[in-house]
Design a protein around this motif. Structure first.
Motif, short mmCIF file in Angstrom:
data_model
loop_
_atom_site.label_atom_id
_atom_site.label_comp_id
_atom_site.label_asym_id
_atom_site.label_seq_id
_atom_site.Cartn_x
_atom_site.Cartn_y
_atom_site.Cartn_z
N MET A 129 0.92 -1.22 -0.10
CA MET A 129 -0.04 -0.02 0.00
C MET A 129 0.75 1.07 -0.12
N PRO A 130 0.77 2.18 -0.99
CA PRO A 130 1.35 3.30 -1.00
C PRO A 130 0.75 4.53 0.04
N THR A 131 1.84 4.90 0.95
CA THR A 131 1.45 6.14 1.79
C THR A 131 1.23 7.37 1.09
N THR A 132 1.64 7.57 -0.11
CA THR A 132 1.41 8.68 -0.81
C THR A 132 0.06 9.28 -0.94
N GLY A 133 -0.15 10.29 -1.56
CA GLY A 133 -1.44 11.01 -1.90
C GLY A 133 -2.32 11.67 -0.35
N GLY A 134 -3.30 11.94 -0.86
CA GLY A 134 -4.00 12.83 0.21
C GLY A 134 -5.02 11.78 1.22
N ARG A 216 6.30 4.73 8.74
CA ARG A 216 5.63 5.35 7.48
C ARG A 216 4.74 6.60 7.64
N GLY A 217 4.88 6.97 9.09
CA GLY A 217 4.29 8.26 9.22
C GLY A 217 2.89 8.29 9.87
N PHE A 218 2.24 9.35 10.13
CA PHE A 218 0.94 9.41 10.41
C PHE A 218 -0.26 9.00 9.49
N LYS A 219 0.13 9.13 8.07
CA LYS A 219 -0.68 8.98 7.04
C LYS A 219 -0.61 7.47 6.92
N GLY A 220 0.21 6.76 7.03
CA GLY A 220 0.55 5.53 7.20
C GLY A 220 -0.44 4.68 7.79
N THR A 221 -0.54 5.07 9.27
CA THR A 221 -1.47 4.71 10.22
C THR A 221 -2.71 5.18 9.81
N PHE A 222 -3.12 6.29 9.47
CA PHE A 222 -4.49 6.78 8.76
C PHE A 222 -4.85 6.02 7.88
N LYS A 223 -4.13 5.50 6.93
CA LYS A 223 -4.68 4.62 5.93
C LYS A 223 -5.07 3.44 6.15
N VAL A 224 -4.14 2.71 7.22
CA VAL A 224 -4.49 1.34 7.72
C VAL A 224 -5.86 1.38 8.43
N LEU A 225 -6.15 2.25 9.07
CA LEU A 225 -7.25 2.42 10.03
C LEU A 225 -8.59 2.43 9.06
N GLY A 256 -2.21 -4.55 8.96
CA GLY A 256 -1.67 -3.28 8.26
C GLY A 256 -0.55 -2.60 9.39
N TYR A 257 -0.61 -2.46 10.47
CA TYR A 257 0.52 -1.76 10.95
C TYR A 257 1.68 -2.55 10.83
N LYS A 258 1.40 -3.99 10.75
CA LYS A 258 2.93 -4.67 10.95
C LYS A 258 3.67 -4.49 9.51
N TYR A 259 2.84 -4.54 8.43
CA TYR A 259 3.41 -4.42 7.18
C TYR A 259 3.59 -2.96 6.54
N VAL A 260 2.86 -2.08 6.89
CA VAL A 260 2.99 -0.89 6.48
C VAL A 260 4.15 0.01 7.06
N HIS A 261 4.37 -0.37 8.48
CA HIS A 261 5.22 0.17 9.21
C HIS A 261 6.52 -0.69 9.31
N LYS A 262 6.61 -1.95 8.88
CA LYS A 262 7.75 -2.84 8.67
C LYS A 262 8.34 -2.80 10.19
N THR A 263 7.33 -3.51 11.04
CA THR A 263 7.64 -4.00 12.13
C THR A 263 7.37 -5.33 12.67
N SER A 264 7.46 -5.60 13.94
CA SER A 264 7.14 -6.87 14.34
C SER A 264 5.83 -7.04 15.06
N GLY A 265 5.36 -8.24 14.93
CA GLY A 265 4.00 -8.59 15.32
C GLY A 265 3.93 -8.29 16.87
#
Length: 293
Positions: A129-134, A216-225, A256-265
């Motif tokens: 998922m891209p984290t670009t855009g509005g 991936r920033g605030f927008k990454g978290t927003f798009k996951v939600l 979403g949080y795991k793969y967008v932010h590239k972190t552990s479960g």
């Protein structure tokens, strides 16, 4: 270096040491558009001639190796690391979201194709998922799902069918409204949902930062939600539908949080449990006070 196609938005992070020193033109493996991705200063005419000769000899450009990523047969597949779990950030590829390409897909096709991707391929969807855009289109997607959920909750309630559970939009006002009041609530509901969504995004992103994530920033978290609410479409079915939707939406939220932010479960689980723990601790004094009364 992150190279992004100006036509379709396809992007790829490529290590600079793998980019030829004279490379300026890239061909998008998705839409085949050729574009200039950087400017290289030319100091002498001799260098210009040498670069031209070398460019003619090298027919394959720097994105030729990504051609397989645009194959329709691998629409939802992504390159993974050797452990089959997380891939290196330098090899991460992004794919467009149908809902964010309504001009090409159309409203209904883009909406339902996005729901299908999230529900059936959550790992692949969020990993690419891209984290670009509005913020607008993810927000509208979330509001449509939430309105759909609320509308069917009212329908099943009026039909006398038991309706259990609360959706990701935190139904704190216990919708037990009927008639004109229900219609008015549906009109004002999006405003409340939007406010709650941004508050929830801020809280969740802060918790991710507390466990040293949220890359991936605030927008990454927003798009996951926003997009992890897709399984709530299951509210179409009474009783078990909303329960399944809530559980699957929570799973999508976790992935979403795991793969967008590239972190552990483990870190994601801790971040998601922090708000629950805080609410629990705050509720104890209230419960004791009410018991004393």
């Amino acid at each position: 270096m992150e190279i992004t196609c100006p036509r379709c938005g396809f992007s790829k992070d490529i290590p600079e040491e793998k980019i030829p020193s004279n490379a300026q033109i890239a061909t998008c493996p998705k839409c085949k558009h050729k574009f200039k991705f950087r400017d290289i200063p030319k100091s002498t005419e001799k260098e210009i001639r040498e670069e031209k000769v070398e460019r003619e000899k090298k027919s394959e450009d720097i994105w030729a190796s990504l051609e397989k990523l645009s194959s329709e047969n691998e629409k939802y597949s992504l390159a993974e690391s050797s452990d089959g779990d997380q891939e290196d950030e330098s090899t991460r590829a992004t794919h467009s979201i149908p809902w964010e390409e309504l001009e090409q897909k159309g409203f209904f096709a883009g909406f339902f194709e996005t729901i299908k991707m999230v529900c059936l391929y959550p790992k692949e969807f969020f990993n690419s998922m891209p984290t670009t855009g509005g913020y607008t289109r993810p927000l509208i997607f979330y509001l449509l799902i939430s309105e759909f959920y609320t509308a069917f909750r009212m329908i099943w309630s009026l039909a006398g069918v038991g309706f259990m559970g609360h959706g990701p939009q935190m139904d704190i006002l216990n919708l037990g409204l009927h008639g004109m009041a229900s219609l008015l609530w549906l009109l004002f509901y999006p405003i409340l949902l939007t406010i709650l969504l941004f508050i929830a995004t801020g809280i969740n992103h802060l918790c991710l930062m507390l466990v040293k994530d949220g890359s991936r920033g605030f927008k990454g978290t927003f798009k996951v939600l926003c997009y992890s609410s897709a399984p709530m479409i299951m509210s179409l079915f009474p009783i078990l539908g909303p329960i399944i939707g809530i559980l699957w939406s929570s799973v999508c939220n976790f992935l979403g949080y795991k793969y967008v932010h590239k972190t552990s479960g483990v870190k994601v689980a801790i971040a998601m449990l922090i708000p629950v723990l805080i609410i629990f601790l705050l509720s104890i004094p209230m419960a004791l006070r009410m018991k004393g009364m």
